[in-house]
Design a protein around this motif. Structure first.
Motif, mmCIF file in Angstrom:
data_model
loop_
_atom_site.group_PDB
_atom_site.id
_atom_site.type_symbol
_atom_site.label_atom_id
_atom_site.label_comp_id
_atom_site.label_asym_id
_atom_site.label_seq_id
_atom_site.Cartn_x
_atom_site.Cartn_y
_atom_site.Cartn_z
ATOM 1 N N GLU A 5 6.946 10.578 -8.256
ATOM 2 C CA GLU A 5 6.147 11.568 -8.977
ATOM 3 C C GLU A 5 4.807 11.792 -8.281
ATOM 4 O OE1 GLU A 5 5.315 14.478 -11.666
ATOM 5 O OE2 GLU A 5 7.219 13.400 -11.453
ATOM 6 N N PHE A 6 4.210 10.736 -7.781
ATOM 7 C CA PHE A 6 2.944 10.882 -7.074
ATOM 8 C C PHE A 6 3.132 11.759 -5.840
ATOM 9 C CE2 PHE A 6 -0.844 9.854 -4.729
ATOM 10 C CZ PHE A 6 -1.789 9.529 -5.686
ATOM 11 N N GLN A 7 4.218 11.522 -5.093
ATOM 12 C CA GLN A 7 4.455 12.320 -3.890
ATOM 13 C C GLN A 7 4.681 13.786 -4.218
ATOM 14 O OE1 GLN A 7 4.232 11.555 -0.567
ATOM 15 N NE2 GLN A 7 3.277 9.707 -1.395
ATOM 16 N N ARG A 8 5.348 14.072 -5.334
ATOM 17 C CA ARG A 8 5.579 15.464 -5.730
ATOM 18 C C ARG A 8 4.275 16.204 -5.991
ATOM 19 N NH1 ARG A 8 10.398 13.478 -8.152
ATOM 20 N NH2 ARG A 8 9.327 12.848 -10.065
ATOM 21 N N ALA B 34 -2.952 1.092 4.719
ATOM 22 C CA ALA B 34 -2.267 2.225 5.338
ATOM 23 C C ALA B 34 -0.774 2.237 5.049
ATOM 24 C CB ALA B 34 -2.512 2.207 6.846
ATOM 25 N N ARG B 35 -0.204 1.068 4.751
ATOM 26 C CA ARG B 35 1.235 0.957 4.463
ATOM 27 C C ARG B 35 1.465 0.257 3.118
ATOM 28 N NH1 ARG B 35 0.118 -0.004 9.520
ATOM 29 N NH2 ARG B 35 -0.069 -2.260 9.133
ATOM 30 N N HIS B 36 0.503 0.366 2.230
ATOM 31 C CA HIS B 36 0.571 -0.250 0.901
ATOM 32 C C HIS B 36 0.785 -1.765 1.008
ATOM 33 C CE1 HIS B 36 0.768 1.079 -3.391
ATOM 34 N NE2 HIS B 36 0.980 -0.222 -3.515
ATOM 35 N N GLU B 37 -0.085 -2.387 1.803
ATOM 36 C CA GLU B 37 0.018 -3.831 1.977
ATOM 37 C C GLU B 37 -0.556 -4.617 0.801
ATOM 38 O OE1 GLU B 37 -1.262 -1.522 4.102
ATOM 39 O OE2 GLU B 37 -1.623 -2.440 6.058
ATOM 40 N N PHE B 38 -1.480 -4.004 0.044
ATOM 41 C CA PHE B 38 -2.215 -4.741 -0.972
ATOM 42 C C PHE B 38 -1.752 -4.373 -2.374
ATOM 43 C CE2 PHE B 38 -5.078 -4.564 2.683
ATOM 44 C CZ PHE B 38 -5.443 -5.901 2.807
ATOM 45 N N ALA B 39 -1.376 -5.397 -3.146
ATOM 46 C CA ALA B 39 -1.095 -5.207 -4.569
ATOM 47 C C ALA B 39 -2.417 -4.998 -5.303
ATOM 48 C CB ALA B 39 -0.360 -6.424 -5.123
ATOM 49 N N GLY C 230 0.381 5.957 -2.620
ATOM 50 C CA GLY C 230 0.990 7.134 -2.013
ATOM 51 C C GLY C 230 0.009 8.061 -1.335
ATOM 52 N N PHE C 231 -1.284 7.793 -1.453
ATOM 53 C CA PHE C 231 -2.336 8.646 -0.886
ATOM 54 C C PHE C 231 -2.936 7.871 0.280
ATOM 55 C CE2 PHE C 231 -5.856 11.759 -2.485
ATOM 56 C CZ PHE C 231 -6.134 12.136 -1.179
ATOM 57 N N TYR C 232 -2.273 7.942 1.454
ATOM 58 C CA TYR C 232 -2.610 7.082 2.566
ATOM 59 C C TYR C 232 -3.346 7.796 3.689
ATOM 60 C CZ TYR C 232 0.979 4.360 0.153
ATOM 61 O OH TYR C 232 1.712 3.710 -0.798
ATOM 62 N N SER C 233 -3.430 9.112 3.639
ATOM 63 C CA SER C 233 -4.149 9.864 4.668
ATOM 64 C C SER C 233 -4.747 11.106 4.024
ATOM 65 C CB SER C 233 -3.213 10.253 5.819
ATOM 66 O OG SER C 233 -2.194 11.125 5.357
ATOM 67 N N PHE C 234 -5.792 11.645 4.669
ATOM 68 C CA PHE C 234 -6.499 12.782 4.093
ATOM 69 C C PHE C 234 -6.781 13.868 5.110
ATOM 70 C CE2 PHE C 234 -10.530 14.481 2.002
ATOM 71 C CZ PHE C 234 -9.847 15.132 0.987
ATOM 72 N N PHE C 235 -7.020 13.482 6.362
ATOM 73 C CA PHE C 235 -7.386 14.441 7.402
ATOM 74 C C PHE C 235 -6.171 14.771 8.268
ATOM 75 C CE2 PHE C 235 -11.167 11.792 6.591
ATOM 76 C CZ PHE C 235 -12.000 12.769 6.071
#
Length: 268
Positions: free
Chosen positions: A228-231, A64-69, A21-26
């Motif tokens: 929950e992570f997004q919240r 970037a789109r949660h491609e990797f398990a 859920g943490f895909y960008s920072f800037f």
């Protein structure tokens, strides 16, 4: 966002590896860097920008789109690419389940110990040469101190499971009986690979759920974990920025573990 190749002078001394859920920072003014490594491509292009006056590299662990398990993440490529950029300090926020009712969803924990329960993951750069890396304390004390801001819980044991399934109730109860604090799927081998590259590394765990053996009900569901992570993503990013600002510049002596050792490969 500006794109550049690894041949151009993009540099950073600290990195953030974002979890589920943490895909960008800037928000803006970041350069996108593509780096090839001897271990393949990292999970995604790396972005480099300014945080509190420091050049920071950001890499989404799962892509970037949660491609990797968790078990397919290119951990070696990720850490190698970051070191190639000049990174010597890594903050690694992640989602985690709690093994104690004292730490409910939304808690942010800076663990000081790790237990590896994964299997089959490549966990070293050194396939020869008799290199044995000191790992008694898996997290950098300097970075842990920087991340232990008001409102965080300092200390705890993170047990890392193979995934991608969640734990059974029996497994969860067993982990809790050992006195372990959190359960996660990505903390290993990331931490030990950082140590092999002499990079200071600290995890910041965001609790998304009480694990199956701690709370009755249907057990952990991925959709609830992501929600929950997004919240809590906003406060987590604020904490990471504060940790970057508080971190001393440069790697600490404790995490420089290869003094006097002839390595079988040359580090970037």
């Amino acid at each position: 966002m500006t794109a550049m190749s690894a041949r151009e002078p993009a540099r950073a001394d600290v990195a953030v590896i974002g979890g589920s859920g943490f895909y960008s920072f800037f928000d803006a003014d970041a350069a996108e860097v593509t780096i090839d490594t001897p271990y393949g491509n990292p999970s995604a292009p790396i972005t480099v920008g300014d945080v509190e006056g420091r050049q920071v590299a950001f890499l989404p662990r799962h892509g970037a789109r949660h491609e990797f398990a968790p078990h397919t993440i290119p951990y070696r490529a990720n850490l190698w690419a970051l070191r190639t950029l000049g990174v010597r300090q890594v903050f690694a926020p992640c989602a985690a389940g709690s093994l104690t009712p004292d730490l409910g969803p939304g808690s942010m924990v800076v663990p000081d110990q790790l237990v590896d329960r994964t299997s089959g993951r490549t966990q070293t750069y050194f396939d020869g040469g008799g290199v044995h890396v000191q790992f008694a304390d898996p997290y950098c004390s300097d970075l842990r101190k920087a991340a232990a801001r008001p409102g965080t819980v300092e200390g705890g044991v993170l047990v890392v499971v193979e995934g991608p399934r969640f734990s059974t109730r029996a497994e969860s109860m067993w982990f809790a009986r050992q006195g372990w604090t959190l359960v996660n799927m990505t903390g290993h081998p990331e931490a030990v690979l950082a140590r092999e590259l002499e990079m200071c590394y600290a995890t910041i765990a965001l609790v998304t759920d009480l694990d199956a053996g701690i709370e009755s009900g249907d057990g952990v569901r991925a959709v609830d974990v992501f929600a929950e992570f997004q919240r809590n993503l906003g406060p987590l990013k604020t904490l990471v920025r504060s940790a970057i600002a508080a971190a001393p510049e440069g790697p600490c002596e404790t995490c420089r573990v290869h003094e006097g050792v002839n390595l079988p490969i040359e580090l970037p």
